[in-house]
Design an enzyme around this catalytic site. Structure first.
Site, PDB file in Angstrom:
ATOM      1  N   SER A  34       0.816  -1.217   0.000  1.00 48.40           N
ATOM      2  CA  SER A  34       0.000   0.000   0.000  1.00 48.40           C
ATOM      3  C   SER A  34       0.848   1.265   0.000  1.00 48.40           C
ATOM      4  CB  SER A  34      -0.912   0.019   1.223  1.00 48.40           C
ATOM      5  OG  SER A  34      -1.814  -1.047   1.199  1.00 48.40           O
ATOM      6  N   HIS A  69      -2.910   1.044  -4.930  1.00 50.00           N
ATOM      7  CA  HIS A  69      -2.311  -0.042  -5.699  1.00 50.00           C
ATOM      8  C   HIS A  69      -2.567   0.224  -7.180  1.00 50.00           C
ATOM      9  CE1 HIS A  69      -1.450  -2.977  -2.360  1.00 50.00           C
ATOM     10  NE2 HIS A  69      -2.218  -2.083  -1.750  1.00 50.00           N
ATOM     11  N   HIS A  93      -5.479  -8.961  -3.320  1.00 50.11           N
ATOM     12  CA  HIS A  93      -5.794  -9.390  -1.967  1.00 50.11           C
ATOM     13  C   HIS A  93      -6.923 -10.410  -2.001  1.00 50.11           C
ATOM     14  CE1 HIS A  93      -4.087  -5.340  -1.581  1.00 50.11           C
ATOM     15  NE2 HIS A  93      -3.626  -5.720  -0.405  1.00 50.11           N
ATOM     16  N   TYR A  95      -9.308 -10.511   0.023  1.00 46.09           N
ATOM     17  CA  TYR A  95     -10.583  -9.859   0.325  1.00 46.09           C
ATOM     18  C   TYR A  95     -11.220  -9.173  -0.886  1.00 46.09           C
ATOM     19  CZ  TYR A  95      -7.821  -5.505   0.791  1.00 46.09           C
ATOM     20  OH  TYR A  95      -6.985  -4.439   0.576  1.00 46.09           O
ATOM     21  N   GLU A  96     -10.470  -9.032  -1.971  1.00 44.07           N
ATOM     22  CA  GLU A  96     -11.039  -8.451  -3.188  1.00 44.07           C
ATOM     23  C   GLU A  96     -11.937  -9.446  -3.925  1.00 44.07           C
ATOM     24  OE1 GLU A  96      -8.268  -5.707  -5.504  1.00 44.07           O
ATOM     25  OE2 GLU A  96      -6.840  -6.800  -4.223  1.00 44.07           O
ATOM     26  N   ALA A 123       2.018  -2.750   4.313  1.00 49.38           N
ATOM     27  CA  ALA A 123       1.702  -1.856   5.424  1.00 49.38           C
ATOM     28  C   ALA A 123       0.997  -2.681   6.496  1.00 49.38           C
ATOM     29  CB  ALA A 123       0.812  -0.706   4.969  1.00 49.38           C
ATOM     30  N   MET A 227      -3.306  -7.721   5.886  1.00 52.21           N
ATOM     31  CA  MET A 227      -4.245  -8.484   5.071  1.00 52.21           C
ATOM     32  C   MET A 227      -3.621  -9.006   3.781  1.00 52.21           C
ATOM     33  SD  MET A 227      -7.439  -5.837   5.436  1.00 52.21           S
ATOM     34  CE  MET A 227      -7.847  -5.094   7.025  1.00 52.21           C
ATOM     35  N   SER A 228      -2.321  -9.217   3.774  1.00 54.55           N
ATOM     36  CA  SER A 228      -1.664  -9.636   2.537  1.00 54.55           C
ATOM     37  C   SER A 228      -0.417 -10.450   2.843  1.00 54.55           C
ATOM     38  CB  SER A 228      -1.288  -8.393   1.711  1.00 54.55           C
ATOM     39  OG  SER A 228      -0.261  -7.650   2.371  1.00 54.55           O
ATOM     40  N   ASN A 251      -0.021   2.160  11.685  1.00 55.14           N
ATOM     41  CA  ASN A 251      -0.976   2.515  12.747  1.00 55.14           C
ATOM     42  C   ASN A 251      -0.793   1.570  13.931  1.00 55.14           C
ATOM     43  OD1 ASN A 251      -2.483   0.609  10.714  1.00 55.14           O
ATOM     44  ND2 ASN A 251      -3.557   0.355  12.667  1.00 55.14           N
ATOM     45  N   HIS A 278      -7.967   3.471   6.273  1.00 53.77           N
ATOM     46  CA  HIS A 278      -7.068   3.211   5.147  1.00 53.77           C
ATOM     47  C   HIS A 278      -6.361   4.497   4.718  1.00 53.77           C
ATOM     48  CE1 HIS A 278      -5.375   0.991   1.855  1.00 53.77           C
ATOM     49  NE2 HIS A 278      -5.885   1.817   0.957  1.00 53.77           N
TER      50      HIS A 278
END
Length: 303
Positions: A34, A69, A93, A95-96, A123, A227-228, A251, A278
């Site tokens: 990211s 991205h 990803h 989740y996509e 990230a 998440m990756s 974060n 995000h």
């Protein structure tokens, strides 16, 4: 060689027909996470012009739908040693809505092209309070929650030409590459504690973790969460690639329980922590982009 329905060889042949000789056998592949795609802009074109391919143009590839991205492969010579490199600017990803075979297809193609080292960047949120926003985590291990729950990119018939049925993952993040990462950070005068080793927790997303989930992840040994990365790393290890994982902490993950609605509760009230966004990830990634680019380029020069 067995027939592979996912189109590895169609994409491989696509590149072979279009890449100049100097770029046709990249030694290093870099997956840019990211907001970290600017590395491709630092490729030196004095000897050989870089070559770019949009994902939509490549057989078997799908589009990246996430803000930050871009969605292209960039081939070029990177660093003072002019190392043939391919940069994946924007990843897929789970989740996509893509299958893990789609998510990891580029890694198989990298192997076919001759890549020996995969550098994966991402990230992440910090579970470990010893970390700070802006730290670079050098991955030593990972915990795959989707994998433990039945989502592993190696499910299905084994691709014997790439690797064994049961590949070990105990040393997936190459020790020597981690040593080079810290050496590179030192040469760039990264401050004390700016880089830390970490265990990365892979979660499916796209929702961020609840506070209870975050405490669970910390309890089981996670330092950071994202998440990756892990699906690509598993396939890279299966294919015999050396792997280096670098994560920019963007974060701090909320862990506190917060205030209780129970009037009889005797638990001390804890102040609420800010919810992750995000936009915050992209903001920190942009601020640290130059540092990450310099770090990765220096690592490539040391390999």
């Amino acid at each position: 060689m067995q027939n592979i329905e996912d189109g590895f060889y169609d994409a491989f042949n696509y590149f072979k027909k279009r890449l100049p000789t100097k770029l046709s056998q990249p030694k290093i592949a870099i997956i840019c996470g990211s907001g970290l795609g600017g590395l491709a802009e630092t490729i030196d074109e004095t000897v050989c012009k870089k070559v770019e391919f949009k994902y939509e143009e490549i057989p078997g590839f799908v589009s990246s739908t996430v803000q930050g991205h871009v969605g292209k492969l960039v081939f070029g010579l990177l660093g003072k040693n002019q190392t043939p490199t391919v940069c994946m600017v924007g990843r897929y990803h789970f989740y996509e809505g893509y299958s893990l075979k789609q998510v990891t297809l580029p890694v198989r193609i990298f192997k076919l092209l001759g890549v020996e080292v995969l550098i994966v960047t991402n990230a992440s949120g910090a579970l470990n309070k010893d970390f700070r926003v802006g730290n670079v985590a050098v991955l030593t291990d990972h915990i795959s929650l989707p994998g433990l729950a039945g989502n592993n990119p190696l499910f299905g018939p084994n691709l014997n030409e790439f690797g064994p049925r049961f590949p070990p993952m105990r040393d997936v993040y190459d020790y020597d590459l981690r040593v080079l990462a810290f050496k590179a950070g030192s040469s760039l005068n990264f401050g004390a504690g700016a880089m830390k080793e970490a265990v990365y927790c892979f979660v499916g997303g796209p929702s961020y973790e609840t506070k209870a989930e975050a405490r669970f992840l910390r309890t089981i040994g996670g330092d950071i969460v994202g998440m990756s990365t892990v699906p690509e790393v598993i396939v890279a290890k299966h294919s015999g690639l050396r792997v280096l994982g670098l994560s920019l902490v963007t974060n701090m993950v909320a862990l506190r329980k917060g205030k209780s609605a129970d009037p009889s509760s005797t638990v001390d009230e804890e102040p609420e922590e800010p919810a992750p966004k995000h936009e915050e990830v992209l903001e920190v990634s942009k601020a640290k982009a130059r540092d990450m680019q310099d770090l990765v380029r220096t690592i490539v020069e040391l390999i």
